[in-house]
Design an enzyme around this catalytic site. Structure first.
Site, PDB file in Angstrom:
ATOM      1  N   LYS A 112       0.818  -1.215   0.000  1.00 61.31           N
ATOM      2  CA  LYS A 112       0.000   0.000   0.000  1.00 61.31           C
ATOM      3  C   LYS A 112       0.848   1.259   0.000  1.00 61.31           C
ATOM      4  O   LYS A 112       0.500   2.242  -0.646  1.00 61.31           O
ATOM      5  CB  LYS A 112      -0.958  -0.003   1.198  1.00 61.31           C
ATOM      6  CG  LYS A 112      -2.071  -1.021   1.042  1.00 61.31           C
ATOM      7  CD  LYS A 112      -3.105  -0.922   2.137  1.00 61.31           C
ATOM      8  CE  LYS A 112      -4.237  -1.917   1.878  1.00 61.31           C
ATOM      9  NZ  LYS A 112      -5.223  -1.946   2.964  1.00 61.31           N
ATOM     10  N   LYS A 195      -5.967 -11.448  -5.762  1.00 61.74           N
ATOM     11  CA  LYS A 195      -7.161 -11.631  -4.941  1.00 61.74           C
ATOM     12  C   LYS A 195      -8.205 -10.586  -5.291  1.00 61.74           C
ATOM     13  O   LYS A 195      -7.865  -9.487  -5.755  1.00 61.74           O
ATOM     14  CB  LYS A 195      -6.802 -11.577  -3.457  1.00 61.74           C
ATOM     15  CG  LYS A 195      -6.395 -10.197  -2.985  1.00 61.74           C
ATOM     16  CD  LYS A 195      -6.284 -10.085  -1.467  1.00 61.74           C
ATOM     17  CE  LYS A 195      -5.891  -8.656  -1.119  1.00 61.74           C
ATOM     18  NZ  LYS A 195      -5.748  -8.362   0.284  1.00 61.74           N
ATOM     19  N   LYS A 198     -10.964  -4.554  -2.780  1.00 66.48           N
ATOM     20  CA  LYS A 198     -11.594  -3.259  -3.052  1.00 66.48           C
ATOM     21  C   LYS A 198     -10.595  -2.305  -3.681  1.00 66.48           C
ATOM     22  O   LYS A 198     -10.963  -1.457  -4.485  1.00 66.48           O
ATOM     23  CB  LYS A 198     -12.176  -2.584  -1.803  1.00 66.48           C
ATOM     24  CG  LYS A 198     -12.092  -3.380  -0.554  1.00 66.48           C
ATOM     25  CD  LYS A 198     -12.781  -2.766   0.654  1.00 66.48           C
ATOM     26  CE  LYS A 198     -12.321  -3.498   1.902  1.00 66.48           C
ATOM     27  NZ  LYS A 198     -13.229  -3.556   3.006  1.00 66.48           N
TER      28      LYS A 198
HETATM   29  P1  TYM Z   1     -10.582  -6.088   5.360  1.00 67.47           P
HETATM   30  O1  TYM Z   1     -11.625  -5.114   5.763  1.00 67.47           O
HETATM   31  O2  TYM Z   1      -9.657  -5.752   4.251  1.00 67.47           O
HETATM   32  O3  TYM Z   1     -11.256  -7.464   4.955  1.00 67.47           O
HETATM   33  C1  TYM Z   1     -12.179  -8.102   5.806  1.00 67.47           C
HETATM   34  C2  TYM Z   1     -11.974  -9.610   5.760  1.00 67.47           C
HETATM   35  O4  TYM Z   1     -12.128 -10.103   4.418  1.00 67.47           O
HETATM   36  C3  TYM Z   1     -11.040 -10.945   4.094  1.00 67.47           C
HETATM   37  N1  TYM Z   1     -10.804 -10.862   2.642  1.00 67.47           N
HETATM   38  C4  TYM Z   1     -10.741 -11.930   1.831  1.00 67.47           C
HETATM   39  N2  TYM Z   1     -10.857 -13.247   2.062  1.00 67.47           N
HETATM   40  C5  TYM Z   1     -10.752 -14.075   0.998  1.00 67.47           C
HETATM   41  N3  TYM Z   1     -10.562 -13.643  -0.273  1.00 67.47           N
HETATM   42  C6  TYM Z   1     -10.437 -12.332  -0.559  1.00 67.47           C
HETATM   43  N4  TYM Z   1     -10.256 -11.917  -1.796  1.00 67.47           N
HETATM   44  C7  TYM Z   1     -10.527 -11.404   0.532  1.00 67.47           C
HETATM   45  N5  TYM Z   1     -10.460 -10.057   0.613  1.00 67.47           N
HETATM   46  C8  TYM Z   1     -10.635  -9.739   1.916  1.00 67.47           C
HETATM   47  C9  TYM Z   1      -9.876 -10.398   4.895  1.00 67.47           C
HETATM   48  O5  TYM Z   1      -8.881 -11.366   5.060  1.00 67.47           O
HETATM   49  C10 TYM Z   1     -10.554 -10.017   6.192  1.00 67.47           C
HETATM   50  O6  TYM Z   1     -10.639 -11.128   7.053  1.00 67.47           O
HETATM   51  N6  TYM Z   1      -6.912  -5.871   8.706  1.00 67.47           N
HETATM   52  C11 TYM Z   1      -8.273  -6.362   8.516  1.00 67.47           C
HETATM   53  C12 TYM Z   1      -9.281  -5.737   9.439  1.00 67.47           C
HETATM   54  C13 TYM Z   1      -9.014  -5.908  10.890  1.00 67.47           C
HETATM   55  C14 TYM Z   1      -9.043  -7.116  11.634  1.00 67.47           C
HETATM   56  C15 TYM Z   1      -8.798  -6.751  12.988  1.00 67.47           C
HETATM   57  C16 TYM Z   1      -9.261  -8.438  11.302  1.00 67.47           C
HETATM   58  C17 TYM Z   1      -8.738  -4.921  11.775  1.00 67.47           C
HETATM   59  N7  TYM Z   1      -8.619  -5.404  13.044  1.00 67.47           N
HETATM   60  C18 TYM Z   1      -8.747  -7.705  14.000  1.00 67.47           C
HETATM   61  C19 TYM Z   1      -9.201  -9.394  12.319  1.00 67.47           C
HETATM   62  C20 TYM Z   1      -8.955  -9.015  13.634  1.00 67.47           C
HETATM   63  C21 TYM Z   1      -8.657  -6.010   7.099  1.00 67.47           C
HETATM   64  O7  TYM Z   1      -8.050  -5.228   6.438  1.00 67.47           O
HETATM   65  O8  TYM Z   1      -9.780  -6.568   6.649  1.00 67.47           O
END
Ligand code: TYM
Length: 332
Positions: A112, A195, A198
């Protein structure tokens, strides 16, 4: 009951299929087996630049969608991260035991920040995974249901828990990632080598739960498939078809082998047409329920207020212990 915590960023007008199949679907099923805490991580959502009104709106949409896909406030704790001040507070403490180099090795940060350029890369983006560790450790989580892309952040979380406990005495439970292999990584429909995301996917590569279902159907039908005609599950040589099979299997709770049998001798067109239908039937009720929740923002805010209160009961206890163990004087 084991404890579970996970979070999702309110950084889009809709969740996409990767978010749902990779993570949120498991949140729903874990409500019945775990003591479950789920949050909309709005603190994380301001690390890349944002518009305040849009963020506010997306936080509500995110919460409404989570309820619409099946989170039940009677069976889990659903809250907005910024409603619980302990997240930022513990984040600070953890940032003081994280190495600069250690944080700099996070692949998501490297990707990023490379894209944003040095001048647009914030210190918040750098600290992002440390705040995520605080989210998890505050609740003494045993398991963290996420997609494959979060594995490295979970490793950091475990390292920080271990380090804090060793230096300051046992404070945090050691969490494990909960990553379901079959759906851990859903790929972009137009470029199945990356993958679904967004930030990186083209509009046609990503299926949003809240977009017009006819549009989603079109995207499925125009998904990039592979050379040859046979429907086979082969991630290496047929990543496009394999991705569609993964999505199909997950949405219908059928085994891939069963699908392969059903489509034996049939073409990609049939598979796409049927999957498009499955998808439309899947998203329609979710869209209706999301709209109902959004139509009553006062009720939604009430649900979130109750969630924040339940979350604070746990997070305040952990933070107090962490503060005491790290050497802060207790306020009289
Ligand atoms: P975020 O908001 O980007 O995504 C939310 C969840 O979706 C999963 N994900 C995917 N899984 C499979 N295939 C894909 N193409 C795909 N794209 C997204 C992500 O792995 C995620 O589980 N850092 C985290 C948010 C967060 C978090 C936390 C998660 C903040 N604090 C504490 C767990 C525990 C994130 O960016 O998710």
């Amino acid at each position: 009951r084991p404890r579970v915590l996970s979070g999702i960023q309110p950084t889009a007008d809709s969740f996409h299929l990767g978010n749902y199949l990779g993570a949120v679907r498991n949140w729903v099923s874990m409500q019945d087996t775990h003591d479950a805490f789920y949050c909309v991580v709005d603190l994380h959502a301001i690390t890349m630049g944002h518009d305040p009104a849009t963020l506010r709106n997306r936080s509500r949409i995110s919460a409404a969608q989570l309820l619409a896909v099946g989170l039940d406030p009677e069976r889990c704790t659903l809250f907005i991260q910024s409603h619980v001040p302990e997240h930022a507070q513990l984040g600070w403490v953890l940032s003081c035991i994280t190495g600069f180099g250690e944080a700099g090795r996070m692949v998501q940060f490297k990707d990023k920040s490379a894209k944003a350029g040095q001048d647009s890369t914030t210190v918040g983006l750098f600290s992002y995974p440390i705040l995520q560790a605080a989210d998890i450790l505050l609740y003494q989580a045993d398991q963290v249901p996420v997609g494959e892309d979060q594995r490295q952040h979970l490793e950091l979380t475990r390292d920080l828990a271990q380090r804090f406990n060793t230096r300051f005495g046992k404070t945090f439970n050691m969490p494990s990632p909960y990553i379901v292999k079959d759906t851990a990584k859903i790929y972009d429909l137009q470029d199945p080598s990356i993958k679904m995301s967004k930030s990186a996917s083209s509009p046609n590569g990503i299926v949003e739960l809240l977009e017009d279902p006819a549009r989603s159907a079109k995207k499925i039908k125009s998904a990039v498939t592979d050379t040859g005609r046979e429907i086979l599950y082969d991630e290496e040589n047929k990543p496009g078809v394999s991705n569609l099979l993964t999505i199909y299997a997950a949405l219908t709770n059928r085994a891939i082998d069963e699908l392969l049998e059903a489509y034996d001798g049939r073409g990609y067109g049939d598979l796409k047409k049927d999957l498009a239908e499955v998808l439309v039937d899947f998203v329609k009720p979710i869209q209706e329920r999301t709209k109902l929740y959004l139509d009553d923002p006062a009720q939604l805010d009430k649900v979130l207020a109750v969630g924040a209160e339940k979350a604070r009961a746990v997070s305040a206890t952990t933070l107090a212990r962490a503060y005491r163990n790290v050497g802060f004087l207790s306020p009289a």
